[in-house]
Scaffold this motif. Sequence first.
Motif, mmCIF file in Angstrom:
data_model
loop_
_atom_site.group_PDB
_atom_site.id
_atom_site.type_symbol
_atom_site.label_atom_id
_atom_site.label_comp_id
_atom_site.label_asym_id
_atom_site.label_seq_id
_atom_site.Cartn_x
_atom_site.Cartn_y
_atom_site.Cartn_z
ATOM 1 N N ILE A 1 1.033 -1.269 -0.030
ATOM 2 C CA ILE A 1 -0.259 0.335 -0.046
ATOM 3 C C ILE A 1 0.575 1.446 -0.323
ATOM 4 O O ILE A 1 0.581 2.473 0.111
ATOM 5 N N PRO B 1 1.093 5.369 -4.906
ATOM 6 C CA PRO B 1 0.474 5.626 -5.005
ATOM 7 C C PRO B 1 -0.981 4.971 -6.246
ATOM 8 O O PRO B 1 0.156 3.850 -6.813
ATOM 9 N N PHE B 2 -1.950 5.880 -6.663
ATOM 10 C CA PHE B 2 -2.656 4.959 -6.841
ATOM 11 C C PHE B 2 -2.909 4.035 -8.703
ATOM 12 O O PHE B 2 -2.159 2.952 -9.005
ATOM 13 N N THR C 1 0.497 1.308 -8.886
ATOM 14 C CA THR C 1 0.014 -0.278 -8.301
ATOM 15 C C THR C 1 -1.084 -0.511 -9.602
ATOM 16 O O THR C 1 -0.515 -1.978 -9.700
ATOM 17 N N LYS D 1 -8.804 2.435 3.278
ATOM 18 C CA LYS D 1 -6.748 2.226 2.337
ATOM 19 C C LYS D 1 -6.717 1.166 1.569
ATOM 20 O O LYS D 1 -6.276 1.090 0.478
ATOM 21 N N THR E 1 -8.988 1.711 -1.860
ATOM 22 C CA THR E 1 -8.744 2.542 -2.915
ATOM 23 C C THR E 1 -7.011 2.755 -2.985
ATOM 24 O O THR E 1 -6.927 2.785 -3.985
ATOM 25 N N GLY E 2 -6.992 2.438 -2.126
ATOM 26 C CA GLY E 2 -5.268 2.051 -2.062
ATOM 27 C C GLY E 2 -4.262 0.772 -2.347
ATOM 28 O O GLY E 2 -3.177 0.650 -2.702
#
Length: 289
Positions: free
Chosen positions: A177, A180-181, A184, A248, A251-252
Amino acid sequence: MSYDPRRPGEDKSQRAQTRERDDAQVEKAHRPDALILHEIIRREGEEEMRRTALALSLSGFSAGLTMGFSLIVPGVLKGHLPHEPWADLIVSMGYSIGFLIVVLGRQQLFTENTVTPILPLLTERTSGAFLRVVRLWSIVLVANIVATIVIASVLAHTDAFKPEVREAFAEISRHTIEDPFWTTVIKAVFAGWLIALMVWILPATGSAAPFIIILMTWLVSMCGLAHIVAGSVDAYYLVATGEIDLAKYVTGFFVPTLLGNVVGGVTLVSVLNFGQVAPDMEGQDRVGV
């Protein structure tokens, strides 16, 4: 100089038998071409989509639990190895254990299904085939993720492992995690690509299958890539220990990893490999094969 299959003392019938035996040995040693690999995987996909929801759920749940070993084994190794750069390579190899058990045990793993049911869909291209893929994906993904939540929660609240091992669990899990989005997502694309390639080439590997599974999944870990099922054990471990919240996790980790794995598996492997065999398939259809 041309090859002469005749041998001293052989008559015509014996030479014919020798040629047949030689041809059989050549055929046995010959690597299957892309069309054969496609057909093997396509048939497997059709079989998987015909399975009952209960069978798929139990297989997917078993796979999710088994993937817990992709955190347990690296954690144990990391907890006992010295803090040296070379130790990370060995720790990464431990990540492969969960995949090895799941794939050889024929348990349902979501990322494998970015290939096997997609090939029947690309061949048939009907709404019915699409709905069968959605059904398979939904059942397997839910079963996988629920199981990873269970095993991660157990690992977070058990005293079965020493404190240094539990700290290693947390340290490994934080990497899932930390990006950043969109970083990933990109990492997940590569992971989905590698796992789908593994599925594509496994029918051609024979007895070398365990080595291929270890190699491909070791690359996923060594390169720090994101896998939706193995990574879910890691990410939810942090939720279970209170280090991050559920938002988290979603979304992460979950959303970007799922997106990237699907793109990597479906686009870069299924569609491209289907594209290379489609002309041959059409040619066979034209000649009535």
